[in-house]
Motif scaffolding. Structure first.
Motif, short mmCIF file in Angstrom:
data_model
loop_
_atom_site.label_atom_id
_atom_site.label_comp_id
_atom_site.label_asym_id
_atom_site.label_seq_id
_atom_site.Cartn_x
_atom_site.Cartn_y
_atom_site.Cartn_z
N HIS A 185 14.14 -39.91 -11.16
CA HIS A 185 13.97 -39.38 -9.81
C HIS A 185 13.13 -38.10 -9.84
CE1 HIS A 185 18.04 -41.32 -8.48
NE2 HIS A 185 17.04 -42.15 -8.28
N ASP A 186 13.50 -37.21 -10.76
CA ASP A 186 12.82 -35.91 -10.82
C ASP A 186 11.35 -36.06 -11.19
OD1 ASP A 186 15.19 -34.79 -10.11
OD2 ASP A 186 15.53 -33.70 -11.98
N CYS A 187 11.04 -37.03 -12.04
CA CYS A 187 9.64 -37.30 -12.35
C CYS A 187 8.89 -37.69 -11.09
CB CYS A 187 9.53 -38.39 -13.41
SG CYS A 187 7.83 -38.82 -13.85
N GLY A 188 9.50 -38.53 -10.26
CA GLY A 188 8.87 -38.90 -8.99
C GLY A 188 8.68 -37.71 -8.08
N HIS A 189 9.68 -36.82 -8.02
CA HIS A 189 9.53 -35.60 -7.23
C HIS A 189 8.32 -34.79 -7.71
CE1 HIS A 189 13.13 -36.03 -4.87
NE2 HIS A 189 13.95 -35.98 -5.90
N VAL A 190 8.14 -34.70 -9.03
CA VAL A 190 7.03 -33.92 -9.58
C VAL A 190 5.70 -34.57 -9.26
CG1 VAL A 190 5.94 -33.17 -11.72
CG2 VAL A 190 8.38 -32.76 -11.36
N ILE A 191 5.62 -35.89 -9.39
CA ILE A 191 4.38 -36.59 -9.03
C ILE A 191 3.98 -36.26 -7.60
CG2 ILE A 191 3.35 -38.86 -8.61
CD1 ILE A 191 5.05 -39.91 -10.98
N ALA A 192 4.95 -36.32 -6.70
CA ALA A 192 4.66 -36.02 -5.29
C ALA A 192 4.31 -34.55 -5.10
CB ALA A 192 5.86 -36.39 -4.43
N ALA A 193 5.06 -33.65 -5.74
CA ALA A 193 4.79 -32.22 -5.61
C ALA A 193 3.38 -31.90 -6.06
CB ALA A 193 5.83 -31.42 -6.39
N MET A 194 2.95 -32.51 -7.17
CA MET A 194 1.60 -32.30 -7.66
C MET A 194 0.56 -32.88 -6.69
SD MET A 194 0.56 -30.76 -10.40
CE MET A 194 1.41 -29.70 -11.56
N SER A 195 0.85 -34.05 -6.14
CA SER A 195 -0.09 -34.67 -5.21
C SER A 195 -0.31 -33.81 -3.97
CB SER A 195 0.43 -36.06 -4.82
OG SER A 195 -0.35 -36.62 -3.79
N TYR A 196 0.79 -33.29 -3.41
CA TYR A 196 0.67 -32.42 -2.24
C TYR A 196 -0.11 -31.14 -2.59
CZ TYR A 196 4.10 -34.89 0.75
OH TYR A 196 4.76 -35.80 1.54
N TYR A 458 11.00 -50.42 -14.30
CA TYR A 458 12.26 -49.82 -13.85
C TYR A 458 12.06 -48.33 -13.61
CZ TYR A 458 17.40 -49.03 -14.07
OH TYR A 458 18.71 -48.70 -13.81
N ARG A 459 11.38 -47.66 -14.53
CA ARG A 459 11.09 -46.23 -14.37
C ARG A 459 10.23 -45.99 -13.14
NH1 ARG A 459 8.22 -45.45 -19.90
NH2 ARG A 459 7.65 -43.43 -19.03
N HIS A 460 9.22 -46.82 -12.96
CA HIS A 460 8.29 -46.62 -11.84
C HIS A 460 8.98 -46.80 -10.49
CE1 HIS A 460 4.18 -46.68 -13.98
NE2 HIS A 460 5.12 -46.47 -14.89
N LEU A 461 9.99 -47.67 -10.42
CA LEU A 461 10.74 -47.82 -9.18
C LEU A 461 11.49 -46.53 -8.85
CD1 LEU A 461 12.20 -51.43 -9.56
CD2 LEU A 461 10.32 -50.71 -8.07
N PHE A 462 12.10 -45.92 -9.86
CA PHE A 462 12.76 -44.63 -9.65
C PHE A 462 11.75 -43.56 -9.25
CE2 PHE A 462 16.24 -46.42 -12.29
CZ PHE A 462 17.32 -46.07 -11.49
N TRP A 463 10.56 -43.59 -9.86
CA TRP A 463 9.53 -42.60 -9.51
C TRP A 463 9.15 -42.75 -8.04
CZ3 TRP A 463 5.53 -43.22 -14.10
CH2 TRP A 463 6.15 -42.87 -15.30
N GLU A 464 8.98 -43.99 -7.58
CA GLU A 464 8.62 -44.20 -6.18
C GLU A 464 9.72 -43.67 -5.26
OE1 GLU A 464 7.28 -47.79 -3.13
OE2 GLU A 464 7.14 -48.11 -5.30
N CYS A 465 10.98 -43.85 -5.69
CA CYS A 465 12.10 -43.28 -4.92
C CYS A 465 11.99 -41.76 -4.86
CB CYS A 465 13.43 -43.69 -5.55
SG CYS A 465 13.87 -45.43 -5.37
N GLY A 466 11.67 -41.14 -6.00
CA GLY A 466 11.52 -39.68 -6.02
C GLY A 466 10.38 -39.20 -5.14
N ILE A 467 9.29 -39.96 -5.11
CA ILE A 467 8.17 -39.61 -4.25
C ILE A 467 8.59 -39.69 -2.78
CG2 ILE A 467 5.84 -40.31 -3.54
CD1 ILE A 467 5.41 -41.29 -6.43
N LEU A 468 9.30 -40.75 -2.43
CA LEU A 468 9.85 -40.86 -1.08
C LEU A 468 10.73 -39.66 -0.75
CD1 LEU A 468 10.85 -44.63 -0.78
CD2 LEU A 468 9.49 -43.37 0.88
#
Length: 532
Positions: A185-196, A458-468
């Motif tokens: 989840h946290d990896c997804g949050h970071v991907i989104a934080a970096m994108s913004y 499986y990891r990428h699904l959690f990442w997408e959740c974190g981005i959401l």
């Protein structure tokens, strides 16, 4: 089902929370082994970064509408802003003699397993090499100096790579077996934080989805045992290309050049003692990613821009004021227009953060339990982020659901059941009041079949959740309310509510949005001692 698929599914089932018992955890917290929240590479040359986020004038609403400013040049000053408003500290909190840091990127339990790295060519103010971002001091630690022109030539003009890794122990100390999920989840949050943050500087972001885990580990120096010794290992997560979206750096060429790089620093040990969690080791092995083909970017549907939020703030301010709510007041209502605007920002939009980072089609949808949203009828709703998934969802869920189209025409929002679900939301969220006291709660429903075919997904699904989740965090702030991610939920209770009977769809993350109740006992201080 092969060995890796079986191991992935076994972890998924064993790490579920159930009404009859929670997933295995430590039982009680061993404060003597609480992990240091900051990784440091002792002996690595350090470059202090300027605190310049307040000079960033980009409005948050511009980003959510895809209206990026002119691109800044890549130099030390602009990269300092990139990290300050994505992975940097946002505040210090204190209670009595206790003091702890908050960051722009959210994390389960504020434990922050995620580490960030910069890989760059020679830039104004910065030599070519690999750097670890140290959020405590807002500085870059030079992990590898690369004095070879082939390294810089491997980068297309105008762009850098950001690397992401996870230290599983930071989450496992508190959450045990389920901690691996929270790291994703946290990896997804970071991907989104970096994108913004990149978008606020006029830059596009793309996940380097084809890269193998081994290549990411080599490029970030995570496989250098001599640099880690007894320190906790970092698992490779992802590489983000920030720059011209039509180009990509040559990773193979970079790996060849690294053979002659000069490495610096030894990682600090975060805890004096550890508890082994074999299930985390098992899922880490099972989801190891090989090199794959770069996916073809799908043609996104055209959607109207979201309406202006209630609070029109600069991106720098909204990124730093974001907080995770601890309690909701159980009374705040948000307007329907604000709710629909939030949902609009969850739809993939071309070159618009945070969805510009992803190349694959949306695979996660939102099952919403609406409690207090204007005149919208309380009940269970489904927000279908990819129209191609609608037939499968209808077939997989309860046959008695209404599937009544609701809201603006462009929003794929469907009423399944009109009902007061506050008690149900509280139960599903591990009996936490925050599920019922919110304006709405939601479960993120993922196309789990993709992970059954290729376990690394499986990891990428959690990442997408974190981005959401990151999108919801910022949207809540812009609407004048607050959000919080919920990792503690009863997985199969959510599935039972929806009527999910197999592993085709699975709930991977929960979220709530509402009127926050702040803890007045806590004091807040600025993130860094010296402000510009």
């Amino acid at each position: 089902m092969d060995r890796l698929q079986h191991a992935m599914l076994e972890y998924h089932e064993r790490s579920k929370h159930r009404v009859s018992g929670y997933a295995p955890g430590p039982g009680k917290l061993d404060w003597a082994t609480q992990p240091d929240p900051f990784r440091v590479f002792h002996g690595a040359p350090r470059i202090g970064l300027p605190l310049a986020a307040d000079s960033l004038t980009t409005r948050y609403n511009e980003l959510r509408c895809g209206a990026l400013p002119p691109a800044r040049r890549f130099d030390l000053a602009s990269l300092a802003i990139l990290f300050e408003v994505s992975l940097g500290l946002s505040a210090w909190k204190s209670y009595g003699t206790q003091r702890w840091a908050l960051r722009c990127n959210p994390s389960s339990g504020n434990l922050h397993p995620t580490e960030g790295y910069l890989l760059c060519p020679t830039l104004p103010g910065l030599s070519a090499g690999i750097y670890h971002y140290q959020s405590r001091d807002h500085s870059l630690e030079c992990r590898a100096a690369v004095d070879d022109e082939r390294w810089s030539e491997a980068f297309p003009p105008g762009g850098v790579l950001v690397g992401i890794s996870s230290i599983f122990w930071r989450e496992a100390w508190k959450y045990g077996m389920r901690a691996w999920r929270y790291c994703q989840h946290d990896c997804g949050h970071v991907i989104a934080a970096m994108s913004y943050a990149a978008a606020a500087l006029g830059w596009q972001t793309r996940l380097m989805e084809a890269a193998a885990d081994d290549a990411v580990a080599n490029l970030l120096g995570l496989n250098r045992g001599e640099d880690f010794g007894q320190a906790e290992a970092e698992a490779p997560d992802a590489l983000l290309w920030i720059g011209n979206p039509e180009w990509r750096p040559d990773l193979e060429r970079m790996l060849i050049v690294l053979d002659s790089a000069q490495w610096h620093g030894r990682a600090n040990q975060l805890s004096p003692g550890h508890v082994k969690w074999p299930d985390i080791d098992s899922i880490h092995r099972a989801t190891h990613k090989p090199c794959t083909r770069e996916p073809t970017l799908p043609t996104p549907e055209e959607h109207p821009s979201p309406t202006l939020p209630a609070v029109d703030l600069s991106f720098a301010r909204i990124a730093r004021q974001r907080r995770s709510a601890v309690n909701f007041d159980g009374a705040t209502r948000i307007a329907e227009a604000a709710f629909f605007s939030m949902l609009a920002c969850l739809l993939p939009r071309h070159d618009t953060p945070p969805w510009n980072a992803l190349m694959s089609p949306a695979a996660v949808h939102a099952a919403l339990m609406v409690h207090r949203v204007g005149e919208l009828e309380p009940g269970l709703y489904m927000f279908v982020r990819n129209p191609g998934a609608l037939p499968d969802l209808k077939q997989a869920l309860r046959p008695e659901w209404l599937w009544q189209k609701t809201g603006p025409d462009h929003l794929p929002l469907y009423l399944l059941l009109p009902y007061d679900l506050r008690a149900t939301a509280k139960l599903i969220c591990c009996h936490q009041d925050i599920g019922a006291d919110s304006c709405f709660a939601l479960g993120m429903i993922a196309e789990f079949g993709t992970a059954l075919k290729q376990p690394w997904r499986y990891r990428h699904l959690f990442w997408e959740c974190g981005i959401l989740g990151q999108a919801l965090y910022l949207e809540a702030e812009a609407a004048g309310v607050r959000a919080t991610g919920i990792g503690c939920f009863f997985d199969d209770e959510m599935h039972a509510l929806l009527g999910v009977a197999d592993h085709t769809w699975q709930s991977l993350y929960h979220f709530t949005v509402g009127g926050a109740v702040d803890d007045q006992r806590l004091s807040t201080c600025p993130p860094y001692e010296v402000q510009p």
